[in-house]
Design an enzyme around this catalytic site. Structure first.
Site, short mmCIF file in Angstrom:
data_model
loop_
_atom_site.label_atom_id
_atom_site.label_comp_id
_atom_site.label_asym_id
_atom_site.label_seq_id
_atom_site.Cartn_x
_atom_site.Cartn_y
_atom_site.Cartn_z
N HIS A 47 1.73 -4.77 2.99
CA HIS A 47 2.15 -5.86 3.88
C HIS A 47 2.51 -7.07 3.02
O HIS A 47 1.78 -7.41 2.08
CB HIS A 47 1.02 -6.20 4.86
CG HIS A 47 1.43 -7.27 5.82
ND1 HIS A 47 2.26 -7.04 6.89
CD2 HIS A 47 1.14 -8.60 5.84
CE1 HIS A 47 2.47 -8.18 7.53
NE2 HIS A 47 1.80 -9.13 6.93
N ASN A 59 -1.12 1.08 3.81
CA ASN A 59 0.04 0.26 4.17
C ASN A 59 0.21 -0.85 3.15
O ASN A 59 -0.76 -1.29 2.54
CB ASN A 59 -0.19 -0.36 5.56
CG ASN A 59 0.98 -1.21 6.02
OD1 ASN A 59 2.15 -0.83 5.86
ND2 ASN A 59 0.69 -2.37 6.59
N ASP A 110 -6.06 1.06 10.10
CA ASP A 110 -6.86 1.41 11.27
C ASP A 110 -6.00 1.19 12.51
O ASP A 110 -4.77 1.09 12.40
CB ASP A 110 -8.18 0.61 11.29
CG ASP A 110 -7.96 -0.88 11.37
OD1 ASP A 110 -6.81 -1.30 11.68
OD2 ASP A 110 -8.92 -1.64 11.15
N ASP A 132 -1.87 -4.54 10.89
CA ASP A 132 -2.11 -5.09 9.55
C ASP A 132 -3.58 -5.46 9.34
O ASP A 132 -3.90 -6.45 8.70
CB ASP A 132 -1.18 -6.30 9.28
CG ASP A 132 0.29 -5.91 9.43
OD1 ASP A 132 0.65 -4.80 9.00
OD2 ASP A 132 1.06 -6.70 10.00
N ASN A 159 10.31 0.31 -1.55
CA ASN A 159 8.96 0.70 -1.97
C ASN A 159 8.88 2.20 -2.22
O ASN A 159 8.23 2.64 -3.17
CB ASN A 159 7.92 0.25 -0.94
CG ASN A 159 7.55 -1.21 -1.14
OD1 ASN A 159 6.85 -1.57 -2.07
ND2 ASN A 159 8.07 -2.07 -0.26
N ALA A 174 6.68 -7.90 -6.51
CA ALA A 174 5.24 -7.67 -6.64
C ALA A 174 4.84 -6.36 -5.95
O ALA A 174 4.04 -5.58 -6.48
CB ALA A 174 4.47 -8.85 -6.05
N GLU A 175 5.42 -6.11 -4.78
CA GLU A 175 5.11 -4.86 -4.06
C GLU A 175 5.43 -3.64 -4.92
O GLU A 175 4.67 -2.68 -4.97
CB GLU A 175 5.93 -4.77 -2.77
CG GLU A 175 5.51 -5.77 -1.71
CD GLU A 175 6.29 -5.61 -0.40
OE1 GLU A 175 5.78 -6.07 0.62
OE2 GLU A 175 7.40 -5.04 -0.41
N GLY A 189 -5.54 -1.38 14.33
CA GLY A 189 -5.01 -2.73 14.51
C GLY A 189 -3.67 -2.93 13.84
O GLY A 189 -3.13 -2.03 13.20
N LEU A 242 0.40 2.93 14.19
CA LEU A 242 -0.07 4.31 14.35
C LEU A 242 -1.33 4.30 15.20
O LEU A 242 -2.15 3.40 15.11
CB LEU A 242 -0.33 4.95 12.99
CG LEU A 242 0.91 5.14 12.12
CD1 LEU A 242 0.53 5.74 10.77
CD2 LEU A 242 1.96 6.01 12.82
C1 GAR Z 1 8.23 -4.53 2.69
O1 GAR Z 1 8.38 -5.86 2.26
C2 GAR Z 1 6.91 -4.33 3.36
O2 GAR Z 1 5.90 -5.11 2.83
C3 GAR Z 1 7.22 -4.71 4.79
O3 GAR Z 1 8.50 -4.16 5.01
C4 GAR Z 1 9.24 -4.20 3.79
C5 GAR Z 1 9.89 -2.84 3.59
O4 GAR Z 1 10.78 -2.86 2.51
N1 GAR Z 1 6.24 -4.19 5.69
C6 GAR Z 1 5.72 -4.87 6.71
O5 GAR Z 1 6.08 -6.00 7.02
C7 GAR Z 1 4.64 -4.13 7.49
N2 GAR Z 1 3.90 -5.00 8.34
P1 GAR Z 1 11.35 -1.52 1.89
O6 GAR Z 1 11.96 -0.69 3.04
O7 GAR Z 1 12.41 -1.98 0.94
O8 GAR Z 1 10.23 -0.79 1.20
#
Ligand code: GAR
Length: 199
Positions: free
Chosen positions: A114, A112, A146, A150, A17, A178-179, A148, A98
């Site tokens: 997720h 964030n 926040d 996620d 990401n 998609a991310e 919590g 955090l």
């Molecule tokens: C991603 O899929 C992200 O959505 C997830 O960790 C991965 C990191 O991938 N995050 C979580 O699960 C947070 N709750 P990356 O290091 O290749 O960006």
């Protein structure tokens, strides 16, 4: 020309990401600059990717906890980000919660990503949770952070179909594609309304 939004990217993993964000900046459609990358994992891939993109990066030891930072570590994190002039903190696979002083130091300025359609499947391996629950659709969510896990106001989501024969790996790969579209776009939108967003 509006000055670039200064990002602090926090990650614990391979950093795909972060790479998508860095590429959107290099391609010229995301008006931002990564001021600092921080990881809690000494050999995280994100450190190598940061070096490849010429972005300063540090490993910040988390202390004795597994899911959050030692208070002194979190102080140091907040100070390091502030010293780097960070305006928006971007969690990109950062696997710790955090608390204070981060959420106070960056009010509504921590986001964030997720890998599920929150509020469904918070926590670890959300793609696996969706698969095991027999969902026909999952996706990814960008939200403000926040106290919590996620939780926090949602900014944007993209849905991803669960296909027959999907394994945890194939599904996570499709969610990550998609991310890599959604996260840079959300940050570009925030950067475009920088004046109101930072007011
Ligand atoms: C991603 O899929 C992200 O959505 C997830 O960790 C991965 C990191 O991938 N995050 C979580 O699960 C947070 N709750 P990356 O290091 O290749 O960006």
């Amino acid at each position: 020309m509006t000055p670039p939004l200064v990002l602090g990217v926090l990650g614990s993993g391979k950093g795909s990401n972060f790479a998508a964000i860095a590429e959107a900046i290099a391609d010229g459609w995301l008006n931002a600059k990564v001021g600092l990358v921080v990881t809690d994992v000494p050999d995280a891939g994100i450190l190598r990717l940061a070096a490849a993109h010429g972005v300063p990066a540090v490993h910040l030891p988390p202390g004795r906890f597994k899911t959050k930072l030692e208070p002194e570590s979190e102080q140091l994190l907040a100070r390091s980000l502030q010293d780097a002039g960070v305006e928006l903190v971007v969690l990109a696979g950062y696997m710790r919660l955090l608390k204070e002083p981060m959420v106070t130091a960056f009010p509504r300025r921590i986001i964030n990503i997720h890998p599920s359609l929150l509020p469904k499947f918070p926590g670890l391996a959300a793609w696996q949770q969706a698969l095991e629950a027999g969902e026909s659709e999952t996706g990814c969510t960008v939200h403000y952070v926040d106290l919590g896990m996620d939780t926090g106001p949602m900014i944007a989501q993209e849905s991803v179909p669960v296909l027959p024969g999907d394994t945890a790996e194939t599904l996570h790969t499709r969610i990550q594609q998609a991310e890599h579209r959604l996260y840079p776009q959300v940050i570009a939108d925030l950067a475009a309304r920088r004046a109101t967003f930072l007011a």
